[in-house]
Enzyme design. Sequence first.
Site, PDB file in Angstrom:
ATOM      1  CG  HIS A 194      -2.163  -0.571   0.956  1.00 62.85           C
ATOM      2  ND1 HIS A 194      -2.098  -2.291   0.989  1.00 62.85           N
ATOM      3  CD2 HIS A 194      -3.616  -0.587   0.234  1.00 62.85           C
ATOM      4  CE1 HIS A 194      -3.141  -2.568   0.708  1.00 62.85           C
ATOM      5  NE2 HIS A 194      -3.750  -2.274   1.169  1.00 62.85           N
ATOM      6  N   GLY A 195       2.092   1.302   0.236  1.00 63.70           N
ATOM      7  CA  GLY A 195       2.921   1.986   0.244  1.00 63.70           C
ATOM      8  C   GLY A 195       3.791   2.348   1.277  1.00 63.70           C
TER       9      GLY A 195
END
Lengths: 462, 423
Positions: A319-320
């Site tokens: 997700h990051g």
Amino acid sequence: MVFSSSIFLFAFLPIVFLFYFVIFRKKRKPQNIFLFIVSIVFYAWGEPIFVLLMLATIVVNWFCAIRINKTACGKNKLWLTLGIVYNVGILFVFKYLLFVLDNLNLIFNTNLLIKGFSLPIGISFFTFQAMSYLIDVYRGKDLVQRNLLYVGLYISFFPQLIAGPIVRYETVADQINNRTESYELFSEGTARFIFGLSKKVILANSLAIIADTAFGGTTLACSMAWLGAIAYALQIFFDFSGYSDMAIGLGKMFGFKFNENFNYPYTARSISEFWRRWHISMGTWFRDYVYFPLGGSRVKKPRMILNLFIVWLLTGLWHGANWTFIVWGLYYFCFIVIEKLIGKKLNSVPKVFGVLYTLILVLFGWVLFRSDNIAAAFTYFKAMFSFGSGGWDITLIYIKENAVILVFGVLACMPIVTWCGRVIKNEYLKLSLKIIVLIILAAVSVVYVVKGTYNPFIYFNF
Amino acid sequence: MKKVYERIISIIFVGFISITLLFSLLFNWHTMLESLYENKDKILNVRLSSEYVKDVIDSIDSAYTEGVFFRKQYIDIYGGLQKMSGKSIIWDSNPNNTIMIGSDGKLYSSGNITMNFADYYSNKDILNKYAEAVSDLSMFTTQNDVDLLFFQAPARYDADEISLPIKISDTSKDNVDYLYSQLKDNTDLTVLNSQILYKEQDIDFADLFFKTDHHWNIKTAFWAYSEICKALNNYYDYKIPELYFNIDNYINYVIPSSYLGSLGVRTGGLFAGRDDFDLIYPKFETDYVKTICKVDNLDISRGGGIQYKGKFEEVILSDVNKLKSKKSEIIFGSYVSSDRSEVIIENRKSATDKKVLILKDSFALPVSAFLSTCFAETRLLDLRYQHEKSVKEYILDYAPDAVLIIYNPGAYSDTFFNFDKKN
């Protein structure tokens, strides 16, 4: 280009329909070539430079898959490794390199510098699709595609290109050449697209204002912190599931059938169930390509826990590049492990308590997920528990201003349509109501799109 | 039935998006081209970079969005939907463009109030700098035997009078008073602070401004004009006959619920309604030549370099008949023109033979229109746009009888107060 923009709805889409359904009618090859070209234009509209990276990714994966498949006796592991190294490599360089260097600098007190790359939109989605293709070919599923354009179409097909769902090659391999377009599919797709668009522009965008205010504030009252967290939980659901609905709907219009990506996740009775209902395509990707190869649950408990740890660490990282995402992933790891250890005892808990337990944990998870850093997350948590901190006047303004959206938002998290379908037995009435609802939703959505309201897309960043 | 349903849904959807595409291109191509032209600097500045490509794409994107068929009607409906759902705030993708309804029923914007110059607000050093700039200009005009008058338009938001759904930080009212005090205390300049004047004359604050626009309304602009005339007569002995600034000598044709101002266009007309618009023009005879100078390319594209000849209601208020019959869209710039770098108005039947230079923002447009009835020549300079000369150089060349500065508090920025710089 985003689906909820005037240029997509009133220029790109009708032109694509005109060519696809009229000019190239019933000519599969030109239709596929055309879809590939417009997909590249669609991506280039938002990423005019990184479209080259996308094209390179298509060529590399097409080539690797052919090499993997070439060896007569067994598959070629070297080309699989090279292909995966390429995909993970570009993901690492564009998404994680700066994060890694920042942390190395912090740990070793060094000053390693690199010019910052901007993140190509949807890189996590298309690299994961590409990897699933290579792995499936390697695993002996007779899927290798020799036509470069078709590999290109699979990786870059515009409906699911920038925010998923992560489509597995085996799902669409046959559909690329042998799909059937029909009024039935087209109207199903249209209905799905309209539902998705309305989720995105009417609900998610309106809720984003509350969430952004709460998470962007310097001082936050307890009530506003809770309202902000609830608004964000609703926003991210409608944003992402809305986009998935639009993608699935558009796919159907062109005869493609993608797998579902959401299944009313906020009605889940446990965290494990929540993750079977939320971003299903990502969950199954990690299950099939990471968790099962590591041994899955058919190993001793410590090893199973390690497997889960790896999967959830990767889920967070996917997700990051931020500690908040890593902690968020591990947060779920903890609860998934606890639930695995408890086993089926959780099912004996009354449904309402199960849902409440899940919702509260998911809500805290979203606070971690949305915060800019760990410190900000803890400040936010502190605000959530600073009971008696006042600030109700501001919170009430946001509630009053968004009361309709909040009510519809909560209702839309539940399978209302299914319930209505069960209650209304008369088919005519059911279809008439569906048409009316669709027309109203489409009209209101178009109004929001043309007005150009607050329009952030959360999952573009992944 | 299911087949009918399937076809209905498909046909409505495809038909609607296709017709919108077709009609947008057929009927609104000029809107798209205008929007593209406004971004021409970005588009024509060809360079090999991703930023350039993105700039071009963004320009096309926004031009198409601007040109979507029935766009204004969609925005109206949007406002109506918000009103129906009980909202008093319309949020925007740009937080500065968030619009809300105040307790007085008027629209307010978080951005509009600070006019993009938020950094300058509450900063007394910056306001002192502007006071010094005006003081310096005053010395310069005195040396060159030119009269100077500073007219300050009032702040639209007054926290004592209006409550808003969300608090905003706006000190424009205090800034006006502070700049006024600085100018009054440190210069010999004639300064008119409308915030003091309207209170002295018991004018209701609620009547000063449009509901849907950040500008003052036309009646207030006329009032400001008459105050300026009185001040020129009192302080500089201009001998402007009263009939020129007496509203009884003007026709006031009101077009009810016809005007959607800068704030209203963002919310749509169904959110807070529309304003009445006053077409005020002289009963007495007038004869004008108006020239919009072609200082930059934008001016050329918008009619710059063209001369317009005729009566006040044909040339200065353009064009009254079309406005009355709604053939022309009513805009604040219906008086004189929309904001341009330089406009020259010659009046062959003026009250005096004097020449006046007005340093203006948009508030000054209708005031300048009325002022033009008094002077043989009225020139308007807007310092936001390109100029070959600095204000001081312009004054030396033009040698006006008077320089009038007419600013609203949103104009407190370096751009408006730099009288030495060429743009």
